[in-house]
Design a protein around this motif. Structure first.
Motif, PDB file in Angstrom:
ATOM      1  N   ALA A  96       3.992 -52.464 -74.775  1.00 38.39           N
ATOM      2  CA  ALA A  96       4.934 -51.953 -75.773  1.00 38.39           C
ATOM      3  C   ALA A  96       6.367 -52.128 -75.279  1.00 38.39           C
ATOM      4  O   ALA A  96       6.605 -52.404 -74.103  1.00 38.39           O
ATOM      5  CB  ALA A  96       4.650 -50.479 -76.044  1.00 38.39           C
ATOM      6  N   VAL A  97       7.297 -51.937 -76.189  1.00 38.68           N
ATOM      7  CA  VAL A  97       8.725 -51.997 -75.875  1.00 38.68           C
ATOM      8  C   VAL A  97       9.358 -50.686 -76.317  1.00 38.68           C
ATOM      9  O   VAL A  97       9.283 -50.308 -77.489  1.00 38.68           O
ATOM     10  CB  VAL A  97       9.410 -53.187 -76.578  1.00 38.68           C
ATOM     11  N   LEU A  98       9.967 -49.983 -75.364  1.00 32.87           N
ATOM     12  CA  LEU A  98      10.679 -48.741 -75.648  1.00 32.87           C
ATOM     13  C   LEU A  98      12.060 -49.074 -76.204  1.00 32.87           C
ATOM     14  O   LEU A  98      12.784 -49.891 -75.627  1.00 32.87           O
ATOM     15  CB  LEU A  98      10.835 -47.928 -74.355  1.00 32.87           C
ATOM     16  N   LEU A  99      12.427 -48.430 -77.309  1.00 35.23           N
ATOM     17  CA  LEU A  99      13.788 -48.563 -77.840  1.00 35.23           C
ATOM     18  C   LEU A  99      14.642 -47.521 -77.128  1.00 35.23           C
ATOM     19  O   LEU A  99      14.393 -46.329 -77.236  1.00 35.23           O
ATOM     20  CB  LEU A  99      13.800 -48.338 -79.348  1.00 35.23           C
ATOM     21  N   ARG A 100      15.656 -47.981 -76.380  1.00 32.76           N
ATOM     22  CA  ARG A 100      16.480 -47.081 -75.562  1.00 32.76           C
ATOM     23  C   ARG A 100      17.808 -46.719 -76.198  1.00 32.76           C
ATOM     24  O   ARG A 100      18.349 -45.638 -75.939  1.00 32.76           O
ATOM     25  CB  ARG A 100      16.757 -47.702 -74.188  1.00 32.76           C
ATOM     26  N   ALA A 101      18.408 -47.621 -76.983  1.00 27.03           N
ATOM     27  CA  ALA A 101      19.715 -47.310 -77.560  1.00 27.03           C
ATOM     28  C   ALA A 101      19.970 -48.152 -78.802  1.00 27.03           C
ATOM     29  O   ALA A 101      19.502 -49.290 -78.903  1.00 27.03           O
ATOM     30  CB  ALA A 101      20.826 -47.554 -76.532  1.00 27.03           C
ATOM     31  N   LEU A 102      20.728 -47.553 -79.725  1.00 28.49           N
ATOM     32  CA  LEU A 102      21.101 -48.206 -80.979  1.00 28.49           C
ATOM     33  C   LEU A 102      22.604 -48.122 -81.186  1.00 28.49           C
ATOM     34  O   LEU A 102      23.239 -47.142 -80.801  1.00 28.49           O
ATOM     35  CB  LEU A 102      20.475 -47.490 -82.179  1.00 28.49           C
ATOM     36  N   GLU A 103      23.125 -49.104 -81.866  1.00 25.01           N
ATOM     37  CA  GLU A 103      24.493 -49.060 -82.382  1.00 25.01           C
ATOM     38  C   GLU A 103      24.388 -48.646 -83.847  1.00 25.01           C
ATOM     39  O   GLU A 103      23.731 -49.326 -84.632  1.00 25.01           O
ATOM     40  CB  GLU A 103      25.124 -50.445 -82.274  1.00 25.01           C
ATOM     41  N   PRO A 104      24.987 -47.509 -84.232  1.00 23.35           N
ATOM     42  CA  PRO A 104      24.885 -47.069 -85.625  1.00 23.35           C
ATOM     43  C   PRO A 104      25.457 -48.123 -86.581  1.00 23.35           C
ATOM     44  O   PRO A 104      26.513 -48.697 -86.330  1.00 23.35           O
ATOM     45  CB  PRO A 104      25.730 -45.797 -85.673  1.00 23.35           C
ATOM     46  N   ALA A 109      23.741 -40.318 -87.813  1.00 27.21           N
ATOM     47  CA  ALA A 109      24.617 -39.248 -87.342  1.00 27.21           C
ATOM     48  C   ALA A 109      24.192 -38.828 -85.943  1.00 27.21           C
ATOM     49  O   ALA A 109      23.008 -38.666 -85.665  1.00 27.21           O
ATOM     50  CB  ALA A 109      24.538 -38.058 -88.287  1.00 27.21           C
ATOM     51  N   GLY A 110      25.158 -38.667 -85.069  1.00 24.42           N
ATOM     52  CA  GLY A 110      24.883 -38.213 -83.713  1.00 24.42           C
ATOM     53  C   GLY A 110      24.763 -39.365 -82.739  1.00 24.42           C
ATOM     54  O   GLY A 110      24.716 -40.527 -83.123  1.00 24.42           O
ATOM     55  N   PRO A 111      24.697 -39.021 -81.448  1.00 26.55           N
ATOM     56  CA  PRO A 111      24.615 -40.046 -80.414  1.00 26.55           C
ATOM     57  C   PRO A 111      23.286 -40.796 -80.455  1.00 26.55           C
ATOM     58  O   PRO A 111      22.258 -40.248 -80.859  1.00 26.55           O
ATOM     59  CB  PRO A 111      24.771 -39.269 -79.105  1.00 26.55           C
ATOM     60  N   THR A 112      23.322 -42.049 -80.029  1.00 27.38           N
ATOM     61  CA  THR A 112      22.129 -42.914 -80.043  1.00 27.38           C
ATOM     62  C   THR A 112      21.917 -43.594 -78.699  1.00 27.38           C
ATOM     63  O   THR A 112      21.142 -44.534 -78.597  1.00 27.38           O
ATOM     64  CB  THR A 112      22.267 -43.990 -81.132  1.00 27.38           C
ATOM     65  N   GLN A 113      22.619 -43.129 -77.656  1.00 32.16           N
ATOM     66  CA  GLN A 113      22.508 -43.714 -76.321  1.00 32.16           C
ATOM     67  C   GLN A 113      21.441 -42.993 -75.521  1.00 32.16           C
ATOM     68  O   GLN A 113      21.726 -42.055 -74.807  1.00 32.16           O
ATOM     69  CB  GLN A 113      23.854 -43.653 -75.582  1.00 32.16           C
ATOM     70  N   GLY A 114      20.229 -43.451 -75.640  1.00 32.33           N
ATOM     71  CA  GLY A 114      19.077 -42.877 -74.965  1.00 32.33           C
ATOM     72  C   GLY A 114      17.941 -42.758 -75.956  1.00 32.33           C
ATOM     73  O   GLY A 114      18.177 -42.522 -77.148  1.00 32.33           O
ATOM     74  N   PRO A 115      16.694 -42.921 -75.497  1.00 31.64           N
ATOM     75  CA  PRO A 115      15.569 -42.949 -76.434  1.00 31.64           C
ATOM     76  C   PRO A 115      15.373 -41.664 -77.231  1.00 31.64           C
ATOM     77  O   PRO A 115      15.041 -41.712 -78.407  1.00 31.64           O
ATOM     78  CB  PRO A 115      14.366 -43.256 -75.549  1.00 31.64           C
ATOM     79  N   GLY A 116      15.603 -40.511 -76.621  1.00 32.69           N
ATOM     80  CA  GLY A 116      15.461 -39.254 -77.344  1.00 32.69           C
ATOM     81  C   GLY A 116      16.557 -39.044 -78.372  1.00 32.69           C
ATOM     82  O   GLY A 116      16.303 -38.593 -79.493  1.00 32.69           O
ATOM     83  N   LEU A 117      17.783 -39.380 -78.004  1.00 27.40           N
ATOM     84  CA  LEU A 117      18.907 -39.237 -78.933  1.00 27.40           C
ATOM     85  C   LEU A 117      18.790 -40.228 -80.083  1.00 27.40           C
ATOM     86  O   LEU A 117      19.099 -39.898 -81.232  1.00 27.40           O
ATOM     87  CB  LEU A 117      20.232 -39.426 -78.181  1.00 27.40           C
ATOM     88  N   LEU A 118      18.338 -41.431 -79.774  1.00 26.35           N
ATOM     89  CA  LEU A 118      18.112 -42.458 -80.792  1.00 26.35           C
ATOM     90  C   LEU A 118      17.140 -41.926 -81.843  1.00 26.35           C
ATOM     91  O   LEU A 118      17.388 -42.012 -83.051  1.00 26.35           O
ATOM     92  CB  LEU A 118      17.559 -43.704 -80.102  1.00 26.35           C
ATOM     93  N   CYS A 119      16.011 -41.359 -81.406  1.00 28.09           N
ATOM     94  CA  CYS A 119      15.013 -40.844 -82.342  1.00 28.09           C
ATOM     95  C   CYS A 119      15.564 -39.688 -83.169  1.00 28.09           C
ATOM     96  O   CYS A 119      15.319 -39.609 -84.375  1.00 28.09           O
ATOM     97  CB  CYS A 119      13.741 -40.433 -81.607  1.00 28.09           C
ATOM     98  N   ARG A 120      16.302 -38.812 -82.543  1.00 28.22           N
ATOM     99  CA  ARG A 120      16.887 -37.686 -83.283  1.00 28.22           C
ATOM    100  C   ARG A 120      17.845 -38.198 -84.364  1.00 28.22           C
ATOM    101  O   ARG A 120      17.784 -37.765 -85.511  1.00 28.22           O
ATOM    102  CB  ARG A 120      17.612 -36.742 -82.327  1.00 28.22           C
TER     103      ARG A 120
END
Length: 183
Positions: A96-104, A109-120
């Motif tokens: 599998a491939v873990l998604l670690r960060a997204l650019e909005p 809304a909210g931070p996306t730098q990190g897999p947990g923050l990305l999911c939130r």
């Protein structure tokens, strides 16, 4: 945006990880379409990879990883954060491939730098565990215009317990992108 097909995911995790950079993660929830550009990922290579959840074999939690490619493997860490992986390779391989960060891009809304923050930020939780990423409402798509990606390779984050697997260069991110979690 054109959704990625099953054949995209039915390849080795490292190839899929490289090619996910710059793609768009799309989640339509509550009538809102959230879109983020994938800028950081980590590859997990199957049961022989001691950092992969599948290293302990098939369990109720990891069963999705052993299933067909192109499904979401979503799990909870620290009892607080959800993380999302994209299942890759042939059925039974458990990579599998873990998604670690997204650019909005849109409605994130909210931070996306990190897999947990990305999911939130993308409203991703256990309800999406096992979801088919080739379906509507939750998928990965090619961007409307392909942008050049200069990739950086680094060791994965937080897998020191995995011995020599912790040092493998299996984390990939877009050079210079300000949304990368740990440049």
């Amino acid at each position: 945006m054109k959704r990625l097909g099953r054949v995209f995911y039915n390849r080795p995790a490292i190839e899929v990880a490289h090619d996910l950079l710059g793609k768009y993660l799309v989640h339509v929830s509550g009538g809102v379409e959230r879109v983020g550009r994938i800028v950081e990922v980590e590859a997990y290579l199957g049961p022989h990879d001691l950092a992969a959840h599948s290293a302990k074999g098939m369990t109720p939690r990891t069963k999705v990883m052993f299933g067909p490619p192109g499904h979401a493997y979503v799990y909870l860490i620290y009892g607080i954060y959800h993380c999302m992986n994209v299942v890759t390779d042939r059925e039974g391989h458990a990579s599998a491939v873990l998604l670690r960060a997204l650019e909005p891009v849109r409605n994130v809304a909210g931070p996306t730098q990190g897999p947990g923050l990305l999911c939130r930020a993308m409203a991703i939780d256990r309800r999406l565990h096992g979801h088919d990423l080739v379906s509507e409402h939750f998928y990965i798509a090619a961007p409307p215009r392909a942008e050049p990606v200069v990739m950086v390779k680094r060791p994965r984050v937080g897998v020191d317990y995995a011995g020599h697997w912790a040092k493998r260069l299996l984390r990939f991110y877009i050079r210079g992108n300000p949304f990368v979690s740990k440049p």
